[in-house]
Design an enzyme around this catalytic site. Structure first.
Site, short mmCIF file in Angstrom:
data_model
loop_
_atom_site.label_atom_id
_atom_site.label_comp_id
_atom_site.label_asym_id
_atom_site.label_seq_id
_atom_site.Cartn_x
_atom_site.Cartn_y
_atom_site.Cartn_z
N HIS A 1 31.35 36.47 38.73
CA HIS A 1 31.51 37.00 37.38
C HIS A 1 30.36 36.59 36.45
CE1 HIS A 1 35.79 37.81 38.42
NE2 HIS A 1 35.74 36.65 39.03
O1 RIB Z 1 37.38 35.02 35.19
C1 RIB Z 1 36.12 34.55 35.64
C2 RIB Z 1 35.69 33.36 34.85
O2 RIB Z 1 36.61 32.30 35.10
C3 RIB Z 1 34.31 32.83 35.27
O3 RIB Z 1 33.64 32.33 34.15
C4 RIB Z 1 34.63 31.74 36.24
O4 RIB Z 1 33.66 30.68 36.18
C5 RIB Z 1 35.96 31.25 35.77
O5 RIB Z 1 35.74 30.23 34.85
#
Ligand code: RIB
Ligand code: CA
Length: 315
Positions: free
Chosen positions: A242
């Site tokens: 992500h």
């Molecule tokens: O939903 C994804 C996020 O949550 C990303 O930033 C990952 O590092 C987790 O913290």
């Protein structure tokens, strides 16, 4: 090549945070000026140490790291994400400690100082819970007004949640902070699950940067736990990184297709807590509207990430 743009990353490393940090170091378009840590995937003491060690791994221990918020603004985060990122936050990988000292300033002060003194507009990438950014916009509005562009990894317009049926992790971890940030007039891009979930880094892609040298191999080792989690949770042969997609948008503006939308965060204490309610009925003209990422060329984004990570062992 135009002058590199000043960049700050606010982060809770975290495996995908680590890849995002490495991506920024590998990208000549940006000048990583500061990293601020925040609670989230694991406790802030660990996220701070992880940020310092990842920068040292990439040969950038010179980038100042300032420790940020220990807890969410109003209600404590219900649980951390050690089951996804490993207890230490980096997939069980133990990196050598950084020789550089921790910046003694609180994260929000370091961020405000940089914003108030930078001549060039600063891009801020927030890839963890938005607690530090909320403290900035409420406590240091004159500094927040100097942010050139804020790219947040968080939320979801139409893909539901990943930590609950309704909420994405970063927003769920501190919904009040997310509401403060996403209702501000700071120019903000929301990189949510709508574009991150389709953007899968396949095992074959991981092998490509793993083969480039020690930095890529270490990054691949961190991802090992993430790959296992993805296989068991989603049945996919690859990982959703992500935060790396958010950094791609920060580094290469326009990577993602965005639409200006009104966004409200559910800050109630019910089943919808942490949901981002994105009004997709219309394009918003409000000053508080958010540029919500709704389309992505996932193959191109994955190739961009792999190619950049390979550079870390070719410098
Ligand atoms: O939903 C994804 C996020 O949550 C990303 O930033 C990952 O590092 C987790 O913290
Ligand atoms: Ca993160």
């Amino acid at each position: 090549m135009p002058e590199p743009r000043p960049l700050v990353i606010d982060t809770d490393p975290g495996i995908d945070d680590a890849l995002a940090l490495l991506l920024a170091v590998a990208s000549p378009e940006v000048d990583l000026r500061l990293v601020t840590s925040v609670h989230g995937n694991v406790e802030v003491g660990q996220t701070t140490e992880n940020a310092r060690r990842v920068l040292h791994l990439a040969g950038r221990a010179d980038v100042p790291v300032a420790a940020g918020a220990r807890e969410s603004l109003v209600y404590p985060q219900p649980e951390r994400a050690g089951h996804v990122h490993g207890a230490g936050g980096l997939g069980g990988v133990e990196l050598p400690p950084s020789p550089a000292p921790l910046d003694p300033r609180p994260a929000v002060v370091a961020l405000a100082d940089l914003l108030m003194t930078s001549v060039a507009p600063v891009t801020v990438a927030a890839i963890g819970p938005m607690t530090n950014l909320a403290l900035l916009v409420t406590g240091f509005p004159e500094a927040a007004a100097r942010i050139g562009r804020l790219v947040v990894m968080g939320g979801s317009a139409a893909r539901g949640g990943n930590v609950t049926a309704a909420a994405e992790f970063n927003v769920w971890a501190d919904p009040e902070a997310a509401q403060a940030v996403l209702s501000s007039t700071v120019p903000t891009v929301m990189v949510g699950l709508d574009v991150t979930l389709p953007t899968v880094l396949p095992a074959a892609g991981i092998a490509r940067f793993a083969a480039a040298g020690p930095v890529g191999a270490t990054a691949a080792a961190m991802l090992g736990q993430y790959v296992q989690h993805a296989r068991s949770s989603y049945g996919t042969d690859g990982v959703v990184v992500h935060d790396a997609l958010a950094l791609t948008e920060a580094i290469a503006p326009g990577t993602l297709g965005t639409v200006r939308r009104d966004v409200v965060v559910d800050t109630t204490l019910g089943a919808g807590r942490g949901q981002t309610l994105v009004d997709r009925r219309s394009v918003s003209a409000a000053a508080t509207a958010v540029d919500v990422a709704e389309t992505v060329d996932s193959a191109a984004a994955v190739e961009f990430l792999i190619e950049r990570l390979q550079r870390l062992d070719r410098r």
